[in-house]
Design an enzyme around this catalytic site. Structure first.
Site, PDB file in Angstrom:
ATOM      1  CG  ASP A 125      -1.594  -1.142   1.636  1.00 13.90           C
ATOM      2  OD1 ASP A 125      -1.498  -2.131   0.914  1.00 13.90           O
ATOM      3  OD2 ASP A 125      -2.256  -1.115   2.681  1.00 13.90           O
ATOM      4  CD  GLU A 180      -7.082  -4.971   3.835  1.00 16.24           C
ATOM      5  OE1 GLU A 180      -6.633  -5.696   4.731  1.00 16.24           O
ATOM      6  OE2 GLU A 180      -6.648  -4.993   2.677  1.00 16.24           O
TER       7      GLU A 180
HETATM    8  C1  FRU Z   1      -3.963  -3.555   2.637  1.00 18.50           C
HETATM    9  C2  FRU Z   1      -3.370  -3.938   3.984  1.00 18.50           C
HETATM   10  C3  FRU Z   1      -3.769  -2.931   5.030  1.00 18.50           C
HETATM   11  C4  FRU Z   1      -2.669  -3.081   6.050  1.00 18.50           C
HETATM   12  C5  FRU Z   1      -1.472  -3.349   5.184  1.00 18.50           C
HETATM   13  C6  FRU Z   1      -0.473  -4.297   5.783  1.00 18.50           C
HETATM   14  O1  FRU Z   1      -3.273  -4.050   1.553  1.00 18.50           O
HETATM   15  O2  FRU Z   1      -3.786  -5.251   4.327  1.00 18.50           O
HETATM   16  O3  FRU Z   1      -5.063  -3.122   5.556  1.00 18.50           O
HETATM   17  O4  FRU Z   1      -2.519  -1.922   6.827  1.00 18.50           O
HETATM   18  O5  FRU Z   1      -1.960  -3.908   3.978  1.00 18.50           O
HETATM   19  O6  FRU Z   1       0.663  -4.392   4.969  1.00 18.50           O
END
Ligand code: FRU
Length: 498
Positions: free
Chosen positions: A27, A209
């Site tokens: 992300d 998310e």
């Molecule tokens: C989304 C996610 C988020 C989390 C991060 C962990 O891709 O699962 O929810 O904060 O990646 O790497």
């Protein structure tokens, strides 16, 4: 043809997208424009090229195209991994992290607490600050600052809200397993007060998310501001796995109310086409927007990968690119407010490396000149009798990625089953599609091709599809085609990109 000098594993390294030198990313985090520089932080494994040891990596750019990798910004330790979050410029030092004359940058991130922590098993929101413009960061000693005693409370996006109710910080985050966005407010970034919740709504086939919430004028009219709530989910995207949906509505400083909700509650698979998607392709996830971009521009970037196969894509020593940065705006489409997306892209301004065609009548496959591994293809099609027409890119006669339009079905499809290396994961080879209408009778496609990706902006960016592909480096041919009849390519321009 010249031999490929780079090792095969490096052949896929993007030319016009950001990827780490030799580590993993997912992300985008902490996106902010500050002091003339765009900062792109991201979920990073500093020690490898698969997911793990989550820390915030960092890259900077002044033009959103060329990025410089910086040292890791916020590192994991024995007690926590640093999950996704955002950064604000605390101009008036509301947090007290700045000095008398220094306004700090404050990062709000999710702590995933590990065994060594008294908070083990929980996800809660924490702070770190920087007084050197975002290069070095100190964690707040009283972290976490917002703890719901939840194992799935994450991904805070914080922005400054100013409206009839006053001026304060607003956080949107998720209770991922409840398909709920939770909103909080704060005056100092340290103490947070619950405001409201949104959801479940529309697509709920996976965890929610990385939410975001921002205002945009409708059709450029500053007197008609709407609010856009974006929510990424995995799985449950329109073509499988990870994807982002959005809602258009109203935010009064406390509650977000969607005007565009189709279903309240459990996902209705038959209605997937009616939900609003940030991108219909398989590889645009965790998209969030930059804070503090001048002139009210809203710029977003997404992770160009999918959790279904993200750890297995055949690149090395790095893994996962970011998408191009996209400017989003809100336009009326059939009387409904819809996002329109345009990649931030400087036209090289010269015709070097450009091949143009007009008025090509196509019946069957028709190779064209000007194919390249990295290029922008701009095409306008007028349907004829053909059931399907479109382009095949990154081809060599045996392999190729097909981008096709079926006007009678009102669909755009990307077929990557023959796109090159597809066998690293069973869910990768796929034909993915999106609804596509052409009220004016012509279909416009802007397609950005890179060493391992294709990003399609159709009908002025109202429908986008982003897909990874892993072709042979020498597969660079482009064809236009029409099947079961004819179609006209009224214009086609292929521009080789540096
Ligand atoms: C989304 C996610 C988020 C989390 C991060 C962990 O891709 O699962 O929810 O904060 O990646 O790497």
């Amino acid at each position: 043809m010249t031999a490929v000098s780079s090792p095969v594993s490096e052949a896929f390294r993007p030319a016009i997208h950001y990827a780490c030198k030799n580590t993993w990313l997912n992300d985008p985090n902490g996106l902010i424009f500050h002091d003339g520089t765009y900062h792109l932080y991201y979920q990073n494994n500093p020690f490898g090229n698969i997911w793990g040891n989550m820390s915030w990596g960092h890259a900077t750019s002044t033009d959103l195209l060329n990025w410089i990798e910086q040292p890791v910004a916020i590192a994991c330790d024995e007690s926590e991994d640093i999950f996704s979050g955002s950064i604000v410029w605390d101009q008036y030092n509301t947090s007290g992290f700045g000095g008398q004359h220094t306004a700090p940058l404050v990062a709000i991130y999710t702590s995933l607490f590990k065994k060594d922590s008294p908070h083990y098993g929980r996800q809660a929101q924490s702070l770190a600050w920087s007084t050197d413009g975002g290069y070095s960061w100190t964690k707040y000693h009283e972290n976490p600052v917002l703890d719901r005693k939840s194992a799935n409370f994450r991904d805070p996006k914080v922005f400054r809200y100013s409206g009839p109710r006053g001026s304060y910080w607003v956080m949107v985050a998720v209770e991922a397993h409840d398909h709920t966005v939770v909103l909080y407010r704060s005056d100092d970034l340290k103490t947070w007060e619950y405001l409201s919740s949104f959801g479940p709504a529309n697509a709920t086939g996976g965890v929610w998310e990385c939410p975001d919430l921002f205002p945009l004028p409708l059709d450029g009219n500053e007197d008609n501001i709407k609010w856009v709530l974006t929510v990424n989910l995995h799985p449950g995207g329109p073509n499988g796995g990870s994807a982002g949906q959005y809602f258009v509505g109203h935010f009064d400083g406390v509650t977000f109310t969607a005007a565009s909700t189709v279903t309240d509650g459990l996902q209705d698979p038959a209605r997937m086409d009616e939900y609003l998607w940030l991108d219909w392709g398989r590889d645009y996830y965790a998209a969030v927007s930059f804070n503090n971009v001048p002139d009210g521009r809203r710029l977003m970037i997404g992770w160009m990968n999918n959790w279904q196969y993200g750890n297995e894509i055949p690149t090395s020593p790095w893994r996962s690119p970011m998408s191009l940065v996209r400017e989003v705006s809100l336009v009326s489409s059939n009387g409904q407010p819809r996002l329109s997306q345009r990649p931030v892209w400087e036209d090289p301004g010269s015709d070097t490396g450009t091949v143009s065609y007009t008025g090509l009548d196509v019946d069957g496959f028709h190779p064209v000149e000007g194919g390249a591994a990295v290029q922008l293809i701009e095409a306008t099609f007028v349907p004829g009798s053909a059931e399907e027409f479109g382009l095949v890119i990154r081809g060599n006669g045996a392999e190729g990625t097909k981008i096709g339009i079926r006007p009678a079905d009102g669909r755009l499809a990307v077929d990557r089953t023959m796109s090159g290396n597809t066998d690293f994961h069973e869910t990768f080879p796929s034909i993915d599609s999106a609804p596509l209408q052409a009220p004016g009778g012509t279909y416009d496609l802007r397609i950005f091709v890179d060493h391992c990706s294709v990003e399609i902006f159709a009908q002025n960016g109202q429908v986008t599809m982003t897909e990874l592909i892993f072709p042979d480096p020498e597969s660079i041919s482009v064809s236009v085609y029409a099947s079961e009849g004819t179609a006209t390519v009224s214009s086609l321009k292929l521009t080789t990109l540096p």
